[in-house]
Design a protein around this motif. Structure first.
Motif, mmCIF file in Angstrom:
data_model
loop_
_atom_site.group_PDB
_atom_site.id
_atom_site.type_symbol
_atom_site.label_atom_id
_atom_site.label_comp_id
_atom_site.label_asym_id
_atom_site.label_seq_id
_atom_site.Cartn_x
_atom_site.Cartn_y
_atom_site.Cartn_z
ATOM 1 N N THR A 373 0.831 -1.203 0.000
ATOM 2 C CA THR A 373 0.000 0.000 0.000
ATOM 3 C C THR A 373 0.866 1.253 0.000
ATOM 4 O O THR A 373 2.006 1.258 0.471
ATOM 5 C CB THR A 373 -0.938 0.007 1.211
ATOM 6 N N VAL A 375 1.522 5.402 -2.046
ATOM 7 C CA VAL A 375 1.409 6.249 -3.238
ATOM 8 C C VAL A 375 2.638 6.035 -4.106
ATOM 9 O O VAL A 375 3.779 6.092 -3.627
ATOM 10 C CB VAL A 375 1.280 7.733 -2.864
ATOM 11 N N GLU A 377 4.394 7.356 -7.790
ATOM 12 C CA GLU A 377 4.221 8.544 -8.635
ATOM 13 C C GLU A 377 5.357 8.696 -9.637
ATOM 14 O O GLU A 377 6.519 8.423 -9.344
ATOM 15 C CB GLU A 377 4.146 9.792 -7.752
ATOM 16 N N GLN A 382 -0.260 9.511 -10.995
ATOM 17 C CA GLN A 382 -0.155 9.207 -9.561
ATOM 18 C C GLN A 382 -1.019 7.981 -9.295
ATOM 19 O O GLN A 382 -2.174 7.927 -9.710
ATOM 20 C CB GLN A 382 -0.621 10.393 -8.714
ATOM 21 N N HIS A 384 -2.503 5.301 -6.458
ATOM 22 C CA HIS A 384 -2.793 5.024 -5.058
ATOM 23 C C HIS A 384 -3.118 3.542 -4.913
ATOM 24 O O HIS A 384 -4.008 3.020 -5.596
ATOM 25 C CB HIS A 384 -3.974 5.867 -4.577
ATOM 26 N N THR A 386 -4.388 0.935 -2.101
ATOM 27 C CA THR A 386 -5.019 0.870 -0.781
ATOM 28 C C THR A 386 -5.590 -0.526 -0.559
ATOM 29 O O THR A 386 -5.645 -1.347 -1.470
ATOM 30 C CB THR A 386 -6.140 1.916 -0.667
ATOM 31 N N ARG A 395 -5.654 2.629 -7.975
ATOM 32 C CA ARG A 395 -6.325 3.693 -8.725
ATOM 33 C C ARG A 395 -5.288 4.618 -9.317
ATOM 34 O O ARG A 395 -4.438 5.169 -8.614
ATOM 35 C CB ARG A 395 -7.292 4.488 -7.859
ATOM 36 N N GLU A 397 -4.399 8.096 -11.372
ATOM 37 C CA GLU A 397 -4.910 9.447 -11.621
ATOM 38 C C GLU A 397 -3.944 10.164 -12.551
ATOM 39 O O GLU A 397 -2.767 10.330 -12.223
ATOM 40 C CB GLU A 397 -5.025 10.235 -10.308
ATOM 41 N N THR A 410 -9.545 2.310 -11.979
ATOM 42 C CA THR A 410 -9.505 1.586 -10.711
ATOM 43 C C THR A 410 -9.509 0.085 -10.971
ATOM 44 O O THR A 410 -10.328 -0.410 -11.752
ATOM 45 C CB THR A 410 -10.701 1.958 -9.815
ATOM 46 N N LYS A 455 7.682 4.200 -5.394
ATOM 47 C CA LYS A 455 6.820 4.515 -4.256
ATOM 48 C C LYS A 455 7.322 5.803 -3.616
ATOM 49 O O LYS A 455 8.490 5.940 -3.297
ATOM 50 C CB LYS A 455 6.860 3.371 -3.246
#
Length: 457
Positions: A373, A375, A377, A382, A384, A386, A395, A397, A410, A455
């Protein structure tokens, strides 16, 4: 329902031959309906002939029909053309794959000084330079757009040390395009025409919209089935993905990589493995010079796909059977469409089974999902990761210029082994593979969509 019939023709040196193209035209139309593809164009090389068919519309807002000579954006398949240009210059003795970029472009720089000094053309063409690869920057329509783009690369971070791994890198191919300009004394678009298009007699292959507009050109479409918000990407990313072409012209380019002397004296050199892929479940196990390398039923496959704004393209070259296939589409469920189409075609032509995507295992795998888990980038995206009810959720973005052009996505992830997961979005039938890499002596990575994303939180 589709109201326009599929069009079909086999190009056989001026003769028109129906053969079994009625079948493939029918299948193209049926698969386009099944996967909500507005328009599609297919061409393949078999038995010394190019066969082509098309179906649907170029633009759902106008209803203009797709013909076999309609132009689609081939996106990142452009990278194989750019790599071929560099190889041509290498064969002419004007550079080598191991020439450092700074030796051709003295003002080239990225944020890391050591990387600046050591990145070679081979690193660029194999996606192993380690620089942040999705800098989609509009530097204008002028002939200096690539030079200005390369200047902007001064701020690019390293996602990993040069040569340490593989991560799909659009920025690297723009830099390679600028190298071509420096070595030829021409803008990349003109060099492309003289090095590849004119020698192969490609009459429907262009890079600039003012040229494409002279022909029937496809418009990309979004998830809602309507026309995309923009037609194309900035000229400054041309060498990474701006060619527009017909399926037959793309096949002609692919054929040149089967025939010594058609373009390159030794086209096989581009298919020599250069690096193993950290995520070998997404269309290739290794990377060559420009090409993704895979194996179907024991047959080597050179391939590349391309995505632009609502358009998708794929090119496959099978040297052993001397088969070349290109499919161009302008929306819909592109990955599932292309997989079903090429699977049917390979089975019919050569009894070759195209492997399906990695799928969830028959029995659940117990994995500590909390290890992954956080972020992740990079430029343009980006991600995520979770947990929800003990399951990983990914997900993506879009960031920067891609906001409003690329769509968030997602995936609910299912473990296949300790570090490999698969997932798919809502209403999607094809699984995507995600590989996590936790380095004891460095950053952790998420390998997805061809990219190594570090990460950051």
């Amino acid at each position: 329902m589709r109201t326009l019939p599929a069009k079909f023709i086999e190009h056989t040196g001026g003769r028109r031959v129906d053969a079994d193209m009625e079948h493939w035209a029918s299948r193209l139309e049926a698969l386009a309906d099944q996967f909500e593809v507005p328009g599609a164009s297919l061409a393949f090389w078999r038995g010394g002939e190019v066969h082509a068919c098309a179906t649907g519309v170029l633009n759902t807002a106008t209803g203009a029909p797709v013909h076999t000579d309609s132009l689609f954006q081939i996106g990142s398949i452009t990278k194989v053309w750019t790599a071929t240009q560099i190889m041509l210059l290498a064969e002419q003795g004007r550079t080598t794959l191991d020439t450092r970029v700074v030796d051709v472009l003295p003002r080239f720089t990225v944020k890391d000084a050591q990387a600046t000094a050591s990145i070679t053309l081979r690193h660029l063409l194999t996606h192993t330079a380690g620089i942040d690869g999705d800098l989609f920057l509009d530097t204008g329509r002028g002939d200096d757009c690539l030079a200005r783009y390369v200047e902007a690369c001064a701020g690019l971070e390293q996602t990993f040390p040069v040569g340490d791994s593989h991560s799909y890198c659009n920025s690297g191919f723009v830099i390679a395009g600028r190298v071509i300009e420096q070595l030829t004394g021409q803008v990349w678009d003109r060099a492309l025409r003289e090095q590849i298009c004119e020698p192969l007699g490609l009459t429907h292959t262009f890079t600039l919209p003012e040229d494409v507009l002279r022909f029937g050109a496809a418009m990309g479409h979004g998830d809602d089935g309507g026309p995309a918000p923009a037609w194309g990407l900035p000229r400054s990313v041309g060498p990474a993905g701006l060619i527009c072409s017909t399926a037959a012209d793309v096949v002609a380019f692919g054929r040149a990589h089967l025939t010594p002397g058609a373009l390159l004296a030794d086209p096989q050199a581009m298919g020599e493995p250069q690096v193993d892929l950290p995520n070998p479940y997404a269309g290739g196990q290794q990377w060559g010079i420009g090409w993704s390398l895979d194996e179907w039923d024991g047959h080597v496959v050179l391939s590349h796909t391309g995505d632009t704004i609502g358009q998708h393209a794929a090119l496959w070259v099978l040297p052993e059977t001397r088969t070349v296939v290109a499919v161009l589409i302008n929306g819909g469920h592109s990955v599932a469409f292309q997989h079903h189409l090429v699977s049917e075609l390979m089975k019919e032509l050569h009894q070759i089974s195209v492997p399906g995507p990695l799928a969830p295992p028959a029995h659940p795998v117990d994995v500590d999902v909390d290890l992954f888990t956080g972020v992740y980038e990079r430029a343009g995206s980006q991600i995520h990761v979770t947990t929800h009810d003990g399951q990983l959720r990914l997900r993506t973005e879009p960031t920067g210029i891609l906001v409003g052009l690329a769509q968030p996505r997602t995936l609910e992830l299912t473990p296949v082994d300790a570090t490999t997961f698969v997932g798919r979005g809502e209403e999607e039938s094809m699984w995507d593979a995600v590989v996590f890499e936790n380095r004891a002596d460095g950053p952790s990575y998420l390998h997805y969509s061809g990219r190594a994303t570090p990460k950051t939180g």
